[in-house]
Each structure stands twice: as C-alpha cells, then as structure tokens.
Design a protein around this motif. Structure first.
Motif, PDB file in Angstrom:
ATOM      1  N   CYS A  85     -21.215  17.987  14.213  1.00 46.53           N
ATOM      2  CA  CYS A  85     -20.418  19.060  14.819  1.00 46.53           C
ATOM      3  C   CYS A  85     -21.216  20.361  14.788  1.00 46.53           C
ATOM      4  O   CYS A  85     -21.835  20.691  13.778  1.00 46.53           O
ATOM      5  CB  CYS A  85     -19.116  19.221  14.045  1.00 46.53           C
ATOM      6  SG  CYS A  85     -18.018  20.418  14.781  1.00 46.53           S
ATOM      7  N   CYS A 140     -20.362  23.175  14.247  1.00 43.50           N
ATOM      8  CA  CYS A 140     -19.889  24.194  13.297  1.00 43.50           C
ATOM      9  C   CYS A 140     -20.830  24.320  12.102  1.00 43.50           C
ATOM     10  O   CYS A 140     -21.017  25.404  11.567  1.00 43.50           O
ATOM     11  CB  CYS A 140     -18.460  23.908  12.863  1.00 43.50           C
ATOM     12  SG  CYS A 140     -18.255  22.391  11.948  1.00 43.50           S
ATOM     13  N   HIS A 164     -12.017  15.331  11.933  1.00 49.20           N
ATOM     14  CA  HIS A 164     -12.681  16.598  11.586  1.00 49.20           C
ATOM     15  C   HIS A 164     -12.175  17.724  12.485  1.00 49.20           C
ATOM     16  O   HIS A 164     -11.841  18.811  12.011  1.00 49.20           O
ATOM     17  CB  HIS A 164     -14.201  16.438  11.727  1.00 49.20           C
ATOM     18  CG  HIS A 164     -14.939  17.738  11.708  1.00 49.20           C
ATOM     19  ND1 HIS A 164     -15.154  18.456  10.549  1.00 49.20           N
ATOM     20  CD2 HIS A 164     -15.497  18.474  12.712  1.00 49.20           C
ATOM     21  CE1 HIS A 164     -15.815  19.570  10.847  1.00 49.20           C
ATOM     22  NE2 HIS A 164     -16.040  19.615  12.155  1.00 49.20           N
ATOM     23  N   CYS A 212     -12.463  21.414  11.260  1.00 51.08           N
ATOM     24  CA  CYS A 212     -13.449  22.232  11.966  1.00 51.08           C
ATOM     25  C   CYS A 212     -13.016  23.709  12.062  1.00 51.08           C
ATOM     26  O   CYS A 212     -11.941  24.006  12.575  1.00 51.08           O
ATOM     27  CB  CYS A 212     -13.693  21.677  13.356  1.00 51.08           C
ATOM     28  SG  CYS A 212     -15.032  22.534  14.151  1.00 51.08           S
ATOM     29  N   PRO A 213     -13.865  24.631  11.555  1.00 51.30           N
ATOM     30  CA  PRO A 213     -13.498  26.058  11.578  1.00 51.30           C
ATOM     31  C   PRO A 213     -13.338  26.614  12.994  1.00 51.30           C
ATOM     32  O   PRO A 213     -12.647  27.607  13.187  1.00 51.30           O
ATOM     33  CB  PRO A 213     -14.657  26.744  10.855  1.00 51.30           C
ATOM     34  CG  PRO A 213     -15.760  25.750  10.776  1.00 51.30           C
ATOM     35  CD  PRO A 213     -15.143  24.394  10.859  1.00 51.30           C
TER      36      PRO A 213
HETATM   37 ZN   LIG Z   1     -16.736  21.211  13.264  1.00 49.97          ZN
END
Ligand SMILES: [Zn+2]
Length: 499
Positions: A428, A430, A440, A445-446
């Motif tokens: 990802c 992120c 996720h 995930c932020p």
């Molecule tokens: Zn993420």
C-alpha cells in the motif's frame, strides 16, 4: 412609395452602386409600411401569456436563474472553477421550481374552493362545450359481419357479455335459480321478480322469512374433527362450515323420513332457514364464489343445492372472533380439544401452500449446502456465511459495482492486482511495506482515516460492529454508511495507487 421619387428612377441608367441604393430604399419603405400596418410581438406582450397566478417574486426569481446561467457560461468560457456557482444555480433553480409549484397549487386550491360559485361551472361549461360528445358505436363487428341497427348492436353486446349458459357452465345453482323464477308472487299486488331481482334479493328474502318465523332456535352441537398438521387454518374453517351444512341436511332428511313413515308427504311443508356463523372471512368469501374449485367449497356448494331442494336454506354470516359470541367461544374451545386429540386425522389433504413451502425449504437447504461447500467465494462466505444474510443485505441496500468488489475481494487493491501480475508489488502506498488488502483499506489504511472514523462513530452509537456485514444489514443507516465508505475507497483507489 408614392411619396418618394422611387418609381421615377430609370433602372437602366443606374450603375451597381446606384442599384444597391435603390434596393435598400425599397426595402426600407417595405419595412416601414409593415411596421405601421401589422401588429408585432414586443417584449412586453410576452407578459400576457403568463398564467394568472404569476407573481412579481416569480419574475425576480426567474431573472436571477437566467443571470446565474449566463454567468456560469461566461466562466466556463474562461475556464474558471465552476463548482460553487453551479451549486448556487442548482439551489436557485430548486427555489424557483418550488415557488412555481406553490403558486400554481395555491391558485388551483382557490379555484377548487369556488365550487359553489357560478364561475367554476361557467369555466367548465366553456371547456366542455367545444368537446364533441362521445357516442356509443352504432355498429360492431361480429365474426365477419357488422351489426346494422342499434337493436342488433345491443343484442350482440348482450349475447357477448351475458350469453346463455352452456352445458359446461350451467351450474346447479343457476338451474335452481331459474326454476324459482316462475314461482307465484307472495301477494296479489306483487309483480313477479325479474331475474336480476332474484339474484340480488335471494339473500335478503331469506332473511325476511327468518324474521317472520317466530321460533328461532340456537343449536350448539359440538363435533370435533382433527386435521393433518400440514393443513391450513383456512381448510379447517371451510371444513367446519361444510360439516355444519352436511349435519343440518342429514337432520332435515331424517325428519323427512320420519314424516314419510308417519304418512305425511315427502315435501316438508315448511321452510327452514339455517344461519351459519363463521369468524373466517376468507372461508366465507371462498364460499361466495360459485366458480371456486376448492374441493371443500365445491362439496359445500353441492350440499347447499341439495338442501335448497328440500326447502332448507342456508345463510352465512361473519361473526367477529374472540368477541364474546357464545357459539364462537364454544367452537374455539372445542377446536383446542381437537388439536390435542391422539387419533388419525379426519382430513389430511394438504393445501398447495404446504407443498410450496416444503419445496421452498428443500430448495433453500440444497442451495445453502452448495453455497457452503463451494470452493470459491471464500471472502464472501466469511462476510455473509448464510444465504439469509445475503437476502437481508440485498433487502437493505442495492447491488453496486463498489460493494461487489468489497464483498467478493475482486477489485483494484494491490494485493489482488499483484496476484495477477498487474502491479509490481502488493504494498500500500501509505507506507510501502504493508500489503494492501481490502481489510487493510477498510480497517487500517491512514489514507481513509477520516471516512473510517465517521463510519465507526456511527456504528458505535448504534452499538453495531462496524465491519460485520450481517449486523450492518439489520440497520438501514449503518449499512448506508458502510456502503458510502466502501464507495469512497473504491472510487479513490485507482488514483491512490497511481494506476
Ligand atoms: Zn494503506
């Protein structure tokens, strides 16, 4: 044209410029003449075509909408951002539309309130006067021919809609009714009944006779019948009515036999009316229909017909259940006893609803087993372990492209794309180390922190687990929030992964 020297000019001597000038002059004169002699449409006259209920406010609103529209177009040409203005325009349009509707309905209400005043009818008459009245067809097609007179048409229509009975549809009841039409009227002044009157009043006539009989008996004879567990309440109610009719007819015939043995005539000599009370509207409605083919109904119809031939008539009435009617109470109590009896059912023909239900249950079980044992769809099964969960979900929300991705695990997330060698790695963006699974994205995930928080807060208020689809399906606002969240993730995912 006569006031000018135009007609005296010699066209042959004119050069091109002179000719152009002459044409211009003639056109100018024609324009002037037209303006003076013909009525023209000016901006103001448009006002006349507005409805009577038009207001100044509407004019202003309309002007504002048009101005906004032009401003938007100007900005579009200059490639300026439009979002805010477009929203403003939409809002203004909505206000304008709302105001139009309100004024129009107010005016219509005002018109309707004038019902008693004359001008409503003046207007209605004016509108109707111009409409040609509808005439019935003078001729209709029968087979290959057309009817040639009104009488023939009427006869053809009568034959079509109320044709004579054929041996197929001529029921006992029809024959019986016909046989009674020739009966003598009750009093000297009474004309004989017409067919329609017989139909409509046969019930009422019976009632009248009932009230004229001085001796009205109420009989409470208890009889218990057990039905197979597959049978419906409807069948039970019908069966009770059928049994009551048959019992009454038996009794009447036995009385007849006794009289016969005593030497009296077979004809009973007196009419008897039996009122049967039932608390089942469905059963009574079924009995009312002569064309009903339900076996118990058909049997009851036969009994009623046979009974009528020995001057025994039935009337059926509805009585409210559990409302204190003595007979109804006794029937209920007796029925309870019958259900607990240990004996072979007296009636065991299961209803179609039972067949359908059994088949549906069986299909459902097969389907559930197949769903559980299928190798594919692991993620879907994890989220929605039972078929009923799927049904509940589809009841709560609509199938969408985004939701399908989330439920099946087939989508744009990198773990999936990497598996099919579409993405170079499964990570990802992120942090570039965590595998980008749907879980996720949904839970960690932020990138989607803000939307996640909104969904989780709503679920926590509702005391619902935010990612349990089966729980979410039970609450409309929760599933809606979940779908919104998923839609947001899937819509942004391509851009986020820079695909
Ligand atoms: Zn993420």
């Amino acid at each position: 044209m006569t006031n000018t020297d135009i007609l005296e000019r010699d066209i042959g001597s004119l050069n091109t410029a002179g000719l152009e000038k002459l044409i211009d002059d003639i056109c100018g004169i024609i324009h002037k003449a037209c303006e003076e002699s013909m009525p023209t449409k000016k901006g103001r006259s448009l006002m006349k075509h507005r409805p009577l209920w038009w207001t100044e406010k509407l004019t202003d609103l309309k002007k504002e909408v048009i101005q906004l529209h032009h401003r938007l177009n100007r900005m579009r040409r200059r490639n300026l951002p439009l979002d805010q203005l477009a929203e403003e325009l939409n809002n203004k349009k909505a206000i304008y539309a709302e105001e139009l509707r309100a004024e129009s309905s107010r005016s219509f209400k005002e018109f309707c309130e004038l019902q008693t005043k004359e001008n409503v009818w003046t207007l209605t008459n004016r509108l109707l006067k111009d409409t040609a009245p509808k005439r019935p067809p003078a001729t209709i097609k029968i087979g290959d021919n057309y009817t040639s007179s009104e009488t023939e048409t009427a006869q053809a229509l009568l034959d079509h809609f109320y044709g004579d009975d054929t041996p197929d549809n001529d029921t006992h009841q029809h024959q019986f009714l016909r046989s009674r039409i020739g009966n003598e009227p009750d009093g000297v002044d009474e004309p004989p009944f017409a067919v329609e009157e017989m139909e409509a009043s046969s019930r009422m006539a019976v009632w009248e006779r009932l009230s004229s009989v001085s001796k009205v008996q109420k009989l409470y004879i208890k009889k218990r019948l057990k039905l197979h567990t597959s049978c419906s309440v409807f069948q039970a109610e019908l069966l009770a009515i059928k049994e009551a009719c048959e019992w009454t007819l038996d009794r009447r015939l036995k009385q007849g036999d006794e009289r016969h043995q005593r030497g009296t005539r077979m004809h009973m000599g007196f009419k008897e009316v039996i009122q049967i009370l039932s608390d089942s509207q469905a059963a009574l409605r079924a009995l009312q229909k002569r064309s009903n083919t339900h076996p118990i109904v058909a049997k009851t119809h036969d009994t009623i017909y046979t009974a009528a031939q020995v001057d025994l008539n039935f009337i059926f009435s509805w009585v409210k259940g559990h409302a204190g009617d003595a007979g109804n109470e006794i029937a209920d109590e007796t029925a309870k006893g019958a259900a607990t009896q240990h004996k072979t059912p007296d009636y065991a023909k299961f209803p179609m609803s039972f067949v359908k239900r059994t088949m549906r249950e069986k299909t459902w079980r097969t389907w559930q087993t197949r769903y559980e044992s299928a190798e594919q769809g692991a993620r879907t099964k994890e989220l929605l372990p039972k078929l009923t969960d799927i049904c509940a979900l589809w009841k709560a929300t609509k199938v969408s492209f985004q939701l399908t991705q989330a439920l099946t695990g087939h989508g744009y997330h990198k773990e999936y794309l990497h598996r099919f060698k579409i993405a170079a790695d499964p990570f990802c963006p992120c942090d570039n180390t965590t595998t980008q699974t749907l879980t996720h994205l949904l839970r960690e995930c932020p990138r989607f922190e803000y939307n996640r928080l909104r969904h989780e807060m709503l679920c926590s208020n509702l005391r619902i687990s935010p990612y349990c689809v089966t729980e979410l399906s039970n609450k409309q606002s929760a599933i809606e929030s979940f779908v919104t969240f998923i839609n947001y993730i899937i819509d942004k995912l391509k851009g986020f992964n820079k695909l």
